[in-house]
Design an enzyme around this catalytic site. Structure first.
Site, PDB file in Angstrom:
ATOM      1  N   ASP A 176       0.840  -1.201   0.000  1.00 25.61           N
ATOM      2  CA  ASP A 176       0.000   0.000   0.000  1.00 25.61           C
ATOM      3  C   ASP A 176       0.878   1.256   0.000  1.00 25.61           C
ATOM      4  O   ASP A 176       0.597   2.227  -0.690  1.00 25.61           O
ATOM      5  CB  ASP A 176      -0.915  -0.024   1.231  1.00 25.61           C
ATOM      6  CG  ASP A 176      -1.629  -1.353   1.373  1.00 25.61           C
ATOM      7  OD1 ASP A 176      -2.483  -1.650   0.533  1.00 25.61           O
ATOM      8  OD2 ASP A 176      -1.295  -2.130   2.301  1.00 25.61           O
ATOM      9  N   HIS A 204      -4.626  -3.328   6.530  1.00 27.20           N
ATOM     10  CA  HIS A 204      -4.384  -3.530   5.088  1.00 27.20           C
ATOM     11  C   HIS A 204      -5.730  -3.859   4.436  1.00 27.20           C
ATOM     12  O   HIS A 204      -6.023  -4.995   4.104  1.00 27.20           O
ATOM     13  CB  HIS A 204      -3.395  -4.679   4.900  1.00 27.20           C
ATOM     14  CG  HIS A 204      -3.330  -5.159   3.481  1.00 27.20           C
ATOM     15  ND1 HIS A 204      -2.828  -4.384   2.473  1.00 27.20           N
ATOM     16  CD2 HIS A 204      -3.726  -6.318   2.907  1.00 27.20           C
ATOM     17  CE1 HIS A 204      -2.909  -5.056   1.330  1.00 27.20           C
ATOM     18  NE2 HIS A 204      -3.454  -6.227   1.567  1.00 27.20           N
TER      19      HIS A 204
HETATM   20  N1  LIG Z   1      -0.654  -7.848   2.956  1.00 30.32           N
HETATM   21  C1  LIG Z   1      -0.615  -7.644   1.648  1.00 30.32           C
HETATM   22  O1  LIG Z   1      -0.248  -6.553   1.193  1.00 30.32           O
HETATM   23  C2  LIG Z   1      -1.013  -8.697   0.663  1.00 30.32           C
HETATM   24  C3  LIG Z   1      -0.899  -8.448  -0.713  1.00 30.32           C
HETATM   25  C4  LIG Z   1      -1.262  -9.431  -1.622  1.00 30.32           C
HETATM   26  C5  LIG Z   1      -1.747 -10.647  -1.162  1.00 30.32           C
HETATM   27  N2  LIG Z   1      -1.877 -10.863   0.175  1.00 30.32           N
HETATM   28  C6  LIG Z   1      -2.347 -12.165   0.692  1.00 30.32           C
HETATM   29  O2  LIG Z   1      -1.300 -13.112   0.563  1.00 30.32           O
HETATM   30  C7  LIG Z   1      -1.855 -14.424   0.557  1.00 30.32           C
HETATM   31  C8  LIG Z   1      -1.228 -15.274  -0.535  1.00 30.32           C
HETATM   32  O3  LIG Z   1      -1.541 -14.754  -1.805  1.00 30.32           O
HETATM   33  P1  LIG Z   1      -1.226 -15.595  -3.129  1.00 30.32           P
HETATM   34  O4  LIG Z   1      -1.690 -14.747  -4.245  1.00 30.32           O
HETATM   35  O5  LIG Z   1       0.152 -16.095  -3.126  1.00 30.32           O
HETATM   36  O6  LIG Z   1      -2.238 -16.813  -2.932  1.00 30.32           O
HETATM   37  P2  LIG Z   1      -2.183 -18.277  -3.575  1.00 30.32           P
HETATM   38  O7  LIG Z   1      -3.531 -18.853  -3.358  1.00 30.32           O
HETATM   39  O8  LIG Z   1      -1.602 -18.246  -4.940  1.00 30.32           O
HETATM   40  O9  LIG Z   1      -1.142 -19.053  -2.648  1.00 30.32           O
HETATM   41  C9  LIG Z   1      -1.377 -19.297  -1.306  1.00 30.32           C
HETATM   42  C10 LIG Z   1      -0.667 -20.584  -0.952  1.00 30.32           C
HETATM   43  O10 LIG Z   1      -0.768 -20.743   0.476  1.00 30.32           O
HETATM   44  C11 LIG Z   1      -0.937 -22.105   0.727  1.00 30.32           C
HETATM   45  N3  LIG Z   1      -1.459 -22.326   2.078  1.00 30.32           N
HETATM   46  C12 LIG Z   1      -2.742 -22.254   2.511  1.00 30.32           C
HETATM   47  N4  LIG Z   1      -2.812 -22.570   3.816  1.00 30.32           N
HETATM   48  C13 LIG Z   1      -1.548 -22.837   4.214  1.00 30.32           C
HETATM   49  C14 LIG Z   1      -0.987 -23.247   5.448  1.00 30.32           C
HETATM   50  N5  LIG Z   1      -1.743 -23.431   6.529  1.00 30.32           N
HETATM   51  N6  LIG Z   1       0.357 -23.425   5.505  1.00 30.32           N
HETATM   52  C15 LIG Z   1       1.121 -23.240   4.431  1.00 30.32           C
HETATM   53  N7  LIG Z   1       0.640 -22.894   3.233  1.00 30.32           N
HETATM   54  C16 LIG Z   1      -0.678 -22.684   3.123  1.00 30.32           C
HETATM   55  C17 LIG Z   1      -1.861 -22.565  -0.385  1.00 30.32           C
HETATM   56  O11 LIG Z   1      -1.822 -23.969  -0.541  1.00 30.32           O
HETATM   57  C18 LIG Z   1      -1.264 -21.832  -1.586  1.00 30.32           C
HETATM   58  O12 LIG Z   1      -0.243 -22.593  -2.213  1.00 30.32           O
HETATM   59  C19 LIG Z   1      -3.360 -14.221   0.444  1.00 30.32           C
HETATM   60  O13 LIG Z   1      -3.905 -14.321   1.749  1.00 30.32           O
HETATM   61  C20 LIG Z   1      -3.482 -12.793  -0.043  1.00 30.32           C
HETATM   62  O14 LIG Z   1      -4.723 -12.219   0.334  1.00 30.32           O
HETATM   63  C21 LIG Z   1      -1.512  -9.921   1.085  1.00 30.32           C
HETATM   64  C1  LIG Z   2      -8.674  -5.881   7.572  1.00 27.77           C
HETATM   65  O1  LIG Z   2      -7.966  -6.097   6.375  1.00 27.77           O
HETATM   66  C2  LIG Z   2      -7.944  -7.438   5.903  1.00 27.77           C
HETATM   67  C3  LIG Z   2      -7.044  -7.525   4.693  1.00 27.77           C
HETATM   68  O2  LIG Z   2      -7.557  -6.819   3.597  1.00 27.77           O
HETATM   69  C4  LIG Z   2      -9.363  -7.887   5.593  1.00 27.77           C
HETATM   70  O3  LIG Z   2      -9.342  -9.241   5.188  1.00 27.77           O
HETATM   71  C5  LIG Z   2     -10.186  -7.720   6.851  1.00 27.77           C
HETATM   72  O4  LIG Z   2     -11.525  -8.078   6.565  1.00 27.77           O
HETATM   73  C6  LIG Z   2     -10.114  -6.298   7.373  1.00 27.77           C
HETATM   74  N1  LIG Z   2     -10.817  -6.242   8.643  1.00 27.77           N
HETATM   75  C7  LIG Z   2     -12.082  -5.861   8.768  1.00 27.77           C
HETATM   76  C8  LIG Z   2     -12.674  -5.966  10.149  1.00 27.77           C
HETATM   77  O5  LIG Z   2     -12.741  -5.424   7.846  1.00 27.77           O
END
Ligand SMILES: NC(=O)c1ccc[n+]([C@@H]2O[C@H](COP(=O)([O-])OP(=O)(O)OC[C@H]3O[C@@H](n4cnc5c(N)ncnc54)[C@H](O)[C@@H]3O)[C@@H](O)[C@H]2O)c1
Ligand SMILES: *[C@@H]1O[C@H](CO)[C@@H](O)[C@H](O)[C@H]1NC(C)=O
Ligand SMILES: *[C@@H]1O[C@H](CO)[C@@H](O)[C@H](O)[C@H]1NC(C)=O
Ligand SMILES: *[C@@H]1O[C@H](CO)[C@@H](O)[C@H](O)[C@H]1NC(C)=O
Ligand SMILES: *[C@@H]1O[C@H](CO)[C@@H](O)[C@H](O)[C@H]1NC(C)=O
Length: 350
Positions: A176, A204
């Site tokens: 972000d 986030h």
């Molecule tokens: N904070 C941020 O800025 C941000 C940004 C983008 C994505 N995300 C989040 O990151 C995560 C991953 O995104 P992605 O696009 O790589 O998803 P994806 O579905 O391509 O990959 C996720 C992987 O995690 C694995 N997984 C699920 N549960 C697990 C566990 N208990 N232990 C180990 N591995 C496990 C799945 O099998 C899969 O291979 C999602 O939750 C997404 O929302 C966060």
């Molecule tokens: C806070 O952000 C996360 C990540 O985008 C989202 O999944 C979650 O729902 C948000 N929390 C609430 C209470 O909306």
């Protein structure tokens, strides 16, 4: 004299060449973010060009065949710093002796799944992984949570790892932060490195508050406040904020997949700053443990603040003046996190 210097140089170089490898875990290692991330880590972009690495890749059992493919590709990159790759579905293997843990895997929302059930599933995952950190990792491990809901997952993991300082846990809002930085740079007609000190406050999610009241833009070598450089207050107070808040959804709509390349880049930026510190005069945004002493934000939350990092230790940048416009937005996103935490804690103690 010259030979002495040469000898010293050779000793230093030998010491580097023999540096102990560090152990770095990536969970969700068969997923799309990991696919963009692992190469950068293994080639030295995050922990330094002289730091050998053992990469530990954790995913769930059905993904083990995919993980084998990722291991083959990492081998085929022929990267000198990469000493070993360990694919696993077992936490006792995955979390052993870690120096850094990047927790990307989480439970995704499935068709028709209630928000509460999704949160419950994630609490279970991050409780298990927190306990595994507590039991198997080094006490100095640096933990970065990426899997959503990142802030609350991070809080649950840290609460489940009481022997590791809460300060060693953080969650990703750098994506972000980078989005905000780039939006301002494009408007001001400069490259993104000319924009400093944007802030992401809070969760986030779409309630996050991207704040540029303290940001500066370098215009022909002169540091100018972002508001002055952009010269469009209504954009900065309107479309700029909603663009950053909605960017994740916009990428999904266009790509039919969530942000992966930019998320991986942000993970690298975040972890590299923890390892090597932030540049003088610059701060970055990270979700960190709130103690109640910064900006009137409740304690016991993982909330995104502006931080500086030195010697692998972050500090919240305190005492920035906050106007009423910002205050209301900072409190809205805090309220969302409090509500989510309280629900998550009922699952944690159940
Ligand atoms: N904070 C941020 O800025 C941000 C940004 C983008 C994505 N995300 C989040 O990151 C995560 C991953 O995104 P992605 O696009 O790589 O998803 P994806 O579905 O391509 O990959 C996720 C992987 O995690 C694995 N997984 C699920 N549960 C697990 C566990 N208990 N232990 C180990 N591995 C496990 C799945 O099998 C899969 O291979 C999602 O939750 C997404 O929302 C966060
Ligand atoms: C806070 O952000 C996360 C990540 O985008 C989202 O999944 C979650 O729902 C948000 N929390 C609430 C209470 O909306
Ligand atoms: C400010 O930005 C808005 C939204 O992008 C745009 O419509 C408007 O023309 C801009 N105003 C100025 C003075 O450039
Ligand atoms: C850096 O941190 C380590 C570990 O916490 C500590 O022992 C050391 O004294 C610190 N160094 C400086 C220069 O602050
Ligand atoms: C992590 O914990 C150690 C003590 O084990 C501490 O010295 C260090 O500063 C902490 N790291 C961060 C990023 O706060």
């Amino acid at each position: 004299m010259l030979t002495l210097l040469t000898a010293m140089y050779l000793v230093v170089r030998a010491a580097y060449a023999q540096a102990e490898p560090i152990r770095v875990l990536v969970t969700g290692a068969a997923g799309q973010i990991a696919y963009s991330l692992l190469f950068s880590i293994a080639k030295g972009d995050v922990f330094g060009k002289d730091q050998p690495i053992i990469l530990v890749l954790l995913d769930i059992p059905p993904m083990l065949p995919v993980l084998d493919g990722v291991v083959m590709e990492l081998q085929d990159c022929a990267l000198p710093l990469l000493r070993e790759v360990i694919p696993t579905d077992k936490v006792e293997v995955g979390f052993k002796d870690l120096d850094a843990a990047i927790l990307v895997g989480s439970m995704p929302r499935k068709e028709g799944m209630e928000r509460k059930d999704l949160l419950k599933a994630n609490v279970a995952i991050f409780k298990t992984q927190g306990a595994a950190l507590d039991k198997y990792a080094k006490k100095t491990v640096k933990v970065l949570v990426v899997g959503n809901p990142a802030n609350t997952n991070c809080l649950i993991a840290s609460k489940s790892a009481p022997s590791i300082p809460k300060e060693n846990f953080s969650c990703l809002t750098r994506l972000d932060h980078n989005r905000a930085r780039s939006q301002v740079a494009m408007r001001a007609g400069v490259s993104s490195d000319k924009v400093k000190n944007v802030i992401i406050w809070g969760n986030h999610s779409s309630t996050q508050y991207p704040d540029v009241h303290h940001a500066t833009v370098s215009l022909s070598g002169k540091e100018v406040p972002a508001y002055e450089a952009v010269k469009n207050d209504s954009w900065l107070r309107g479309d700029f904020i909603s663009t950053v808040q909605q960017r994740g959804a916009a990428v999904i709509k266009a790509r039919k997949l969530s942000s992966a390349m930019s998320a991986a880049k942000a993970i690298c930026d975040h972890m590299r700053d923890i390892w090597f510190g932030t540049p003088d005069g610059e701060f970055v945004s990270m979700g960190v443990y709130s103690t109640g002493n910064s900006y009137g934000i409740s304690d016991d939350l993982m909330y995104s603040f502006p931080v500086t990092i030195k010697n692998k230790t972050w500090q919240v940048v305190n005492a920035l003046p906050i106007n009423d416009f910002s205050r209301a937005k900072m409190d809205t996103t805090a309220a969302e996190l409090i509500e989510e935490r309280d629900t998550a804690l009922t699952f944690l103690s159940a």
